[in-house]
Design a protein around this motif. Structure first.
Motif, short mmCIF file in Angstrom:
data_model
loop_
_atom_site.label_atom_id
_atom_site.label_comp_id
_atom_site.label_asym_id
_atom_site.label_seq_id
_atom_site.Cartn_x
_atom_site.Cartn_y
_atom_site.Cartn_z
N TYR A 72 46.73 91.23 90.75
CA TYR A 72 47.22 92.12 89.70
C TYR A 72 48.74 92.02 89.56
CZ TYR A 72 42.57 94.26 89.85
OH TYR A 72 41.22 94.49 89.81
N ALA A 73 49.42 91.69 90.64
CA ALA A 73 50.88 91.56 90.60
C ALA A 73 51.33 90.42 89.70
CB ALA A 73 51.43 91.36 92.01
N ASN A 74 50.44 89.46 89.39
CA ASN A 74 50.78 88.33 88.53
C ASN A 74 50.62 88.63 87.04
OD1 ASN A 74 49.46 86.80 91.19
ND2 ASN A 74 51.36 85.92 90.41
N ILE A 75 50.08 89.79 86.69
CA ILE A 75 49.89 90.12 85.27
C ILE A 75 51.25 90.33 84.61
CG2 ILE A 75 49.00 91.85 83.66
CD1 ILE A 75 46.67 92.30 85.64
N VAL A 76 51.45 89.64 83.49
CA VAL A 76 52.70 89.76 82.75
C VAL A 76 52.50 90.38 81.37
CG1 VAL A 76 53.85 87.89 84.00
CG2 VAL A 76 52.59 87.38 81.88
N SER A 77 51.25 90.46 80.88
CA SER A 77 51.00 91.02 79.57
C SER A 77 49.58 91.58 79.49
CB SER A 77 51.19 89.96 78.48
OG SER A 77 50.97 90.49 77.20
N LEU A 78 49.45 92.74 78.86
CA LEU A 78 48.15 93.37 78.63
C LEU A 78 48.04 93.72 77.15
CD1 LEU A 78 48.08 96.10 81.41
CD2 LEU A 78 46.64 94.08 81.31
N ARG A 79 46.86 93.53 76.62
CA ARG A 79 46.55 94.03 75.28
C ARG A 79 45.26 94.81 75.43
NH1 ARG A 79 46.79 89.55 71.97
NH2 ARG A 79 49.02 89.84 71.94
N THR A 80 45.33 96.11 75.17
CA THR A 80 44.18 97.00 75.33
C THR A 80 43.76 97.53 73.96
OG1 THR A 80 45.03 97.68 77.49
CG2 THR A 80 43.32 99.06 76.50
N TYR A 81 42.48 97.45 73.70
CA TYR A 81 41.90 97.96 72.47
C TYR A 81 41.07 99.18 72.83
CZ TYR A 81 43.21 93.31 70.93
OH TYR A 81 43.92 92.16 70.65
N LEU A 82 41.44 100.34 72.29
CA LEU A 82 40.71 101.59 72.54
C LEU A 82 39.91 101.96 71.31
CD1 LEU A 82 43.50 103.82 74.16
CD2 LEU A 82 41.78 102.40 75.32
N ARG A 83 38.69 102.40 71.53
CA ARG A 83 37.87 102.86 70.41
C ARG A 83 38.40 104.15 69.82
NH1 ARG A 83 31.93 104.44 71.61
NH2 ARG A 83 32.83 106.51 71.73
N ASP A 84 39.05 104.97 70.65
CA ASP A 84 39.52 106.27 70.17
C ASP A 84 40.82 106.63 70.88
OD1 ASP A 84 39.57 109.39 70.36
OD2 ASP A 84 38.09 108.92 68.80
N PRO A 85 41.80 107.19 70.16
CA PRO A 85 43.07 107.56 70.79
C PRO A 85 42.92 108.58 71.92
CG PRO A 85 43.19 107.90 68.39
CD PRO A 85 41.78 107.47 68.73
N SER A 86 41.84 109.34 71.93
CA SER A 86 41.65 110.33 72.99
C SER A 86 41.48 109.68 74.36
CB SER A 86 40.43 111.22 72.68
OG SER A 86 39.23 110.46 72.73
N PHE A 87 41.24 108.37 74.41
CA PHE A 87 41.08 107.65 75.69
C PHE A 87 42.42 107.22 76.29
CE2 PHE A 87 36.87 106.14 73.74
CZ PHE A 87 36.16 107.19 74.29
N ASP A 88 43.53 107.48 75.59
CA ASP A 88 44.82 106.96 76.04
C ASP A 88 45.19 107.42 77.45
OD1 ASP A 88 47.30 105.48 75.66
OD2 ASP A 88 48.23 107.47 75.65
N GLU A 89 45.08 108.70 77.74
CA GLU A 89 45.50 109.18 79.07
C GLU A 89 44.66 108.56 80.18
OE1 GLU A 89 47.93 110.73 81.74
OE2 GLU A 89 48.27 110.85 79.57
N ALA A 90 43.36 108.46 80.01
CA ALA A 90 42.51 107.82 81.01
C ALA A 90 42.87 106.34 81.15
CB ALA A 90 41.04 107.98 80.64
N ASN A 91 43.21 105.70 80.05
CA ASN A 91 43.62 104.30 80.07
C ASN A 91 44.91 104.13 80.88
OD1 ASN A 91 43.56 101.48 79.13
ND2 ASN A 91 45.37 102.10 77.98
N VAL A 92 45.89 105.02 80.68
CA VAL A 92 47.14 104.96 81.43
C VAL A 92 46.87 105.13 82.92
CG1 VAL A 92 49.35 106.13 81.85
CG2 VAL A 92 48.61 105.68 79.51
N ARG A 93 46.01 106.07 83.28
CA ARG A 93 45.68 106.28 84.70
C ARG A 93 45.08 105.03 85.33
NH1 ARG A 93 43.98 111.37 82.77
NH2 ARG A 93 41.80 110.71 82.81
#
Length: 131
Positions: A72-93
């Motif tokens: 995971y330390a080698n990850i340099v970029s993420l693109r996350t697609y959420l179905r609903d904005p209400s999932f943002d906080e859980a996604n951040v966690r």
């Protein structure tokens, strides 16, 4: 290879757990992981909850990274697609749990996904020195 996190003055402060940009220089190995969904290893079943789907996706990412001699330390970029904005906080966690102190460049898009049961999809780029 040098990985430099760029958060220059004059740009708004980064939100939690990401950098505005990541510069990669020198001899390196770049791993691009296609968007992953929260399928069980059977490729057919998927848990209902956002958190369970997210955990599976991050475990799949870890498996692919290890297969390339990375973590995971080698990850340099993420693109996350959420179905609903209400999932943002859980996604951040989830992102904070798996990335720790690593703060890759990151984009989150809220959109309709291809399957209604999908709650998120994540694409990853990772890099590692080959020399």
């Amino acid at each position: 290879m040098a990985i430099t996190h760029l958060n220059p003055e004059g740009v708004f402060p980064p939100y939690r757990n990401y950098s505005h940009a990541v510069e990669i220089s020198g001899d390196s190995k770049l791993l691009i992981i296609s968007g992953l969904n929260g399928y069980q290893p059977d490729g057919q079943t998927m848990p209902e909850s956002f958190e369970e789907q997210g955990e599976l996706i991050w475990k799949h990412i870890g498996t692919i990274l290890r297969s390339a001699g990375m973590s995971y330390a080698n990850i340099v970029s993420l693109r996350t697609y959420l179905r609903d904005p209400s999932f943002d906080e859980a996604n951040v966690r989830l992102r904070m749990k798996y990335l720790g102190d690593n703060k890759p460049a990151s984009t989150v898009v809220c959109c309709q996904l291809l399957e209604t049961k999908w709650k998120l999809e994540i694409e990853v780029m990772a890099a590692k020195s080959v020399g």
